[in-house]
Each structure stands twice: as C-alpha cells, then as structure tokens.
Design an enzyme around this catalytic site. Structure first.
Site, PDB file in Angstrom:
ATOM      1  N   ASP A  55      -2.992  -1.462   9.545  1.00 55.41           N
ATOM      2  CA  ASP A  55      -4.056  -2.399   9.910  1.00 55.41           C
ATOM      3  C   ASP A  55      -5.128  -2.489   8.832  1.00 55.41           C
ATOM      4  OD1 ASP A  55      -2.856  -3.012  12.338  1.00 55.41           O
ATOM      5  OD2 ASP A  55      -3.844  -1.364  13.383  1.00 55.41           O
TER       6      ASP A  55
ATOM      7  N   GLY B 159       2.051   1.436   8.748  1.00 62.08           N
ATOM      8  CA  GLY B 159       0.843   2.229   8.956  1.00 62.08           C
ATOM      9  C   GLY B 159       1.002   3.232  10.074  1.00 62.08           C
TER      10      GLY B 159
ATOM     11  N   ASP C 192     -12.172  -2.668  13.383  1.00 63.61           N
ATOM     12  CA  ASP C 192     -10.773  -2.633  12.945  1.00 63.61           C
ATOM     13  C   ASP C 192     -10.470  -1.395  12.108  1.00 63.61           C
ATOM     14  OD1 ASP C 192     -10.692  -5.051  14.203  1.00 63.61           O
ATOM     15  OD2 ASP C 192     -10.296  -6.251  12.423  1.00 63.61           O
TER      16      ASP C 192
ATOM     17  N   ASN D 289       0.859  -1.183   0.000  1.00 66.17           N
ATOM     18  CA  ASN D 289       0.000   0.000   0.000  1.00 66.17           C
ATOM     19  C   ASN D 289       0.896   1.235   0.000  1.00 66.17           C
ATOM     20  OD1 ASN D 289      -1.806   2.055   0.405  1.00 66.17           O
ATOM     21  ND2 ASN D 289      -2.628   1.297   2.329  1.00 66.17           N
TER      22      ASN D 289
ATOM     23  N   GLU E  42      -3.576   0.210  -6.032  1.00 68.19           N
ATOM     24  CA  GLU E  42      -3.890   1.499  -6.630  1.00 68.19           C
ATOM     25  C   GLU E  42      -5.183   2.104  -6.110  1.00 68.19           C
ATOM     26  OE1 GLU E  42      -4.024   0.575 -10.746  1.00 68.19           O
ATOM     27  OE2 GLU E  42      -1.863   0.184 -10.917  1.00 68.19           O
TER      28      GLU E  42
END
Length: 512
Positions: A172, A214, A477, A113, A146
């Site tokens: 996460d 993250g 989450d 990511n 993407e």
C-alpha cells in the site's frame, strides 16, 4: 465463416482445454489475452485416442479462467482445423476483434519496490507478471526504486505521455507513492494549486495497476477481492478500468497527503506512530504496537464537523457492498454532478455552513474510509458497505467506552457481525469533514475552518476531558500525520485503476 468451427484438443494440450463430451464454456473476447498459431505435430484426437493425419492446422487461445476466491488464472485452449484456410480465417477474425479493444495497454511504466513486505517484489514481478505482459505484447519500462519517494519524484520528471498506465509492484505504501506522484504531476500540468483545500482537482488520464507484494495490500484486496499477483496482472492485461475516490488532507492551507483507504485518529493513529519507532522488529511490529495501544486505552477529546453526503444513494449500514459495475457509485456520481450544477446558481458556501454537523466529545478512535479497507485479517473491512467511487467517505466515531466493549468492537471486524451496532459507535457518510483536538482548540480559542465561531460555541459547554494524553496522530494510509487538526475533502473518481471491482457471485471454473 460458413458455419465451420474448429474443434478443441483435449486437456493434455494445455490448461483449460476441452474435448468433445466435456463441459463447454464461453469466453468473452474481452477476456482473451491473445491467439497464436500452433504446431500439433501431425496428430489429432478422435474417438478417444490420438490418430495420425495429414498436416493439421491449429491455433491456441490464451484466456482468463476464474478460480476460487476471486482469483484469475491464465489458461489456454488449442483448436485444430482440417484446412489451413479455415485456421487462418479464425486467427485473422480473432486478432481483428482483439485489435478493437482500445482500452488495453501497450506500453507501461513499472515501479518495483524491492524492500516492501517480505522483499519479494522483484521476484514476484519476474516470475508471475512479466511472462503475462510478454504474452500480451505489452512493452515495459522498469524502474526499481532505491529510496523513499523515488517513484513519486520520477513521475514529476519523466515524460509520462508515452505510457498507457503506471504499474506499482509493492504494498500500500508503494501505491500511495505512485498515487501522489501521478495526482501531483497532473495538477501541476493543469495549473491547479494542490494546497488550496477547495481546489477542483483534475483526474489523470493514466490508470494505475497494483501488483501486490506488501504486508497488507489493503487497496488491492478491496478493489479486486484478493491480493494475488497473477490476478492483478491479468486485470492489467485485459485493460480493466475502475474509477476510485481520493481524499485530500489539508492543514490550514497546506496539503498534507492524499488518502484512498484509511484515515485513522486515536487507536489506529497510535498504532502507526508507535510501529514507526520499531521498524527493526519487522512486520511483527504492527501486532506488538496494536496490543500495546489496546492495553493503553487512550481516548482523546476533540471536535468533528462534517458535511453529510446527501448526493449518495447508499448508507454505511445498508449492507450493500461495492461490487463490479456498482449501481451506487454510478448513480451517486450522477447526483453529485447535478448537485454541483445547481450550486452554480446559488451561494454554495452559505448552503454548506447551514448543513454542517458537529460532534464533540472524547473518542477512542476516529476513522474515515474511502473503501471497505478489507484485508485477509478482516475480510469485511472497517466499513463493509463503503463505496470506491461514490464521492464520499464513511466517518466512524468510536466514543469513550470500556476496554471490554472496545474489544467487542474490534472483534466484529473479523466476522460477519455489524461493527456499528454499539451505542458508543456512530457512522456517517460524508463528503467533507474537519477535526481539531481539544488542546489545539483551546490554543486557537475556537475550531478553525468553516463556521469556526459557531462551531466553537456549540462545543463550549462540554465537560472537561479526563484523558491523560492530550492528542494522537493521524494514520493516513499507513503514514503518520503529526498534525491533529485537519480538513478532509473527497474528490469523486479522481483516479482509475486497472481493475473492475469485486465480482459478485463470479462463476468458478477451477474444476475445469
């Protein structure tokens, strides 16, 4: 090997190397990354100085070295041998032992990511992870996502049988996307209907690796003990395996989401709902929304019904954290399997209706955690004794209280205090639970779900709610679930991670 052993070259030949007279250490074969033949340029080390010699022979052992705060580091030790045959014998023996470690991955599918956290996912992978995979002869297929759900959609379409595991580089949210794709794909291939709340889900044979990149990295922190990319990469390289529970969240007969860390209604639901409207603020939006939600001090009325996890050998307040090789997880899974076998000879549904407990009232927050939910800001987590693979969730109910008392409760998450030691806090270890808010209950006339008429009668005499806000949302989450009425079931050890759990009192080698 006729009692012949090679000698280690001094520290100058590589991190972690030793020499005669220095502290020795032993390394299990399972924590050796690889071995390779090494050229030491015709010199060897003896009597405190380098001396020329005939052609020496050497090999280097690449291994795991433990550092502080549960971090792992790549280290190497070079050994020299006076005879070529002895050197080759050591190399052959070590390589044969490594070949027997069949749990190690050889081909991985990697999702990166590039936008999550601080946008460093691609850089972290290329600098800290890719070199270790290359060293361990792990081949990879890399997909840079993407758009939202790119990884999930890919897992439904690709031939995943050729991989030994899935790796996600991100936070996460990225892990949740990979989880949904892998679990969903597994159920589709097995012919299991995910929308059925009582469906027995099929575990996936593939493990998931998390490279933290993250903003919080709660899952990684709770399963490894640190959000360090090199540490996570080394756990993948050595082929660690950690089973983990997954909760399915349904509304009526529709699957909403899967959860592995936090399901939060009220306080945490309001935070995530408000922060989603302020994404332009960046990561600071969580602090802003948290302060705003705390000052708002909304409480919500509703009914929680739950099935206690009688199979588990632990409790939320036993101060026993989940650690590598956890006895509670192993024993609880055995007892849960025995309980399921016994249920085959009786009417499970009738038994469960009798066992269900009901709690009605006004709540500032309702939290359900499948793990401790630890992170750098909260090292102990929301439920320090929650277990990763015991087939249960810790259900935490924070009833209406003063703003000052609620602040005391929140502060306990940042220190060693018992956050459950308040009169307005209740905690239960459960394997299933349902929740319905007061407005939804009034609209339906009763609490929907198992034993709905009986539960509705139990709560009919409670006082009316004085809150000005009718209902909250669920934080699943880090994602918003707008439906306040949900049904949750814990699926014991449904997925496996490339991890081994947090090691207890692990030996620190950073001084070497």
């Amino acid at each position: 090997m006729a009692g012949q052993y090679p000698r280690a070259l001094p520290r100058g030949t590589g991190p972690g190397a030793g020499a005669p007279g220095w502290d020795a250490c032993s390394v299990p074969i399972s924590e050796i990354i690889t071995v390779e033949e090494t050229d030491i340029n015709g010199k060897h080390y003896t009597s405190g100085k380098w001396q020329k010699m005939g052609k020496p022979y050497a090999f280097t052992v690449h291994r795991v070295r433990r550092a502080r705060q549960h971090r792992w580091r790549w280290a190497q030790v070079t050994f020299w041998c006076p005879e070529e045959q002895l050197c080759h014998l050591w190399l052959q023996t070590l390589r044969e032992l490594l070949e027997k470690l069949t749990s190690r991955p050889k081909h991985l599918l990697v999702f990166i990511n590039p936008f999550g956290g601080k946008g460093q996912g691609k850089r972290i992978y290329e600098r800290k992870v890719a070199p270790l995979f290359t060293l361990a002869s792990i081949t990879t297929e890399i997909i840079v996502t993407e758009r939202a759900n790119h990884a999930k959609e890919s897992l439904y379409e690709l031939n995943i049988d050729k991989y030994d595991g899935i790796v996600c580089v991100g936070g996460d949210g990225m892990f949740s996307e990979v989880l949904h794709g892998l679990v969903g794909r597994t159920q589709r291939d097995a012919g299991v209907d995910q929308d059925q709340p009582r469906a027995a889900l099929v575990p996936s044979p593939l493990r998931i690796g998390i490279i933290p990149a993250g903003s919080t990295d709660c899952v990684c922190y709770s399963t490894v003990g640190t959000n360090d990319a090199e540490t996570s990469a080394l756990h993948i390289v050595v082929g660690d395996s950690l089973p983990m529970d997954v909760s399915s969240v349904h509304h009526n007969s529709t699957l909403l989401r899967y959860s592995v860390s936090l399901l939060g209604y009220g306080f945490y639901g309001d935070i995530i709902k408000d922060s989603e409207q302020k994404r332009w603020m960046g990561l600071i939006r969580y602090d802003f929304s948290g302060l705003k939600t705390f000052l708002s001090h909304h409480c919500y009325e509703g009914t929680v019904s739950f099935l206690p996890a009688q199979h588990t050998v632990g409790s939320p307040r036993d101060r026993t954290p989940c650690r590598a090789g956890c006895f509670v997880c192993r024993q609880s899974k055995r007892q849960l399997e025995e309980e399921r076998k016994r249920s085959l000879y009786g009417l499970e549904s009738a038994e469960e209706v009798e066992e269900w407990k009901v709690v009605c009232g006004q709540f500032l927050a309702i939290n359900a955690t499948n793990m401790s939910c630890a992170c750098p800001r909260s090292p102990q987590g929301l439920s320090p004794a929650a277990h990763l693979g015991d087939g249960s969730s810790d259900l935490i109910l924070i009833r209406k209280c003063s703003r000052f008392n609620f602040l005391r409760f929140l502060v306990r998450h940042t220190n060693q205090g018992d956050q459950f030691d308040f009169t307005f806090v209740e905690v239960y270890r459960v394997k299933k639970f349902q929740f319905v808010s007061k407005p939804a209950e009034d609209e339906d006339g009763s609490v929907w779900g198992r034993g709905e008429k009986r539960l509705g009668q139990l709560c009919s005499d409670r006082p009316p709610c004085c809150c000005t806000v009718s209902s909250s949302a669920w934080n699943c989450d880090g994602e918003v679930l707008s439906s306040p009425a949900i049904e949750v079931r814990v699926h014991c050890q449904l997925v496996r991670l490339f991890a081994r759990g947090i090691e207890e009192n692990s030996k620190q080698e950073s001084h070497r």
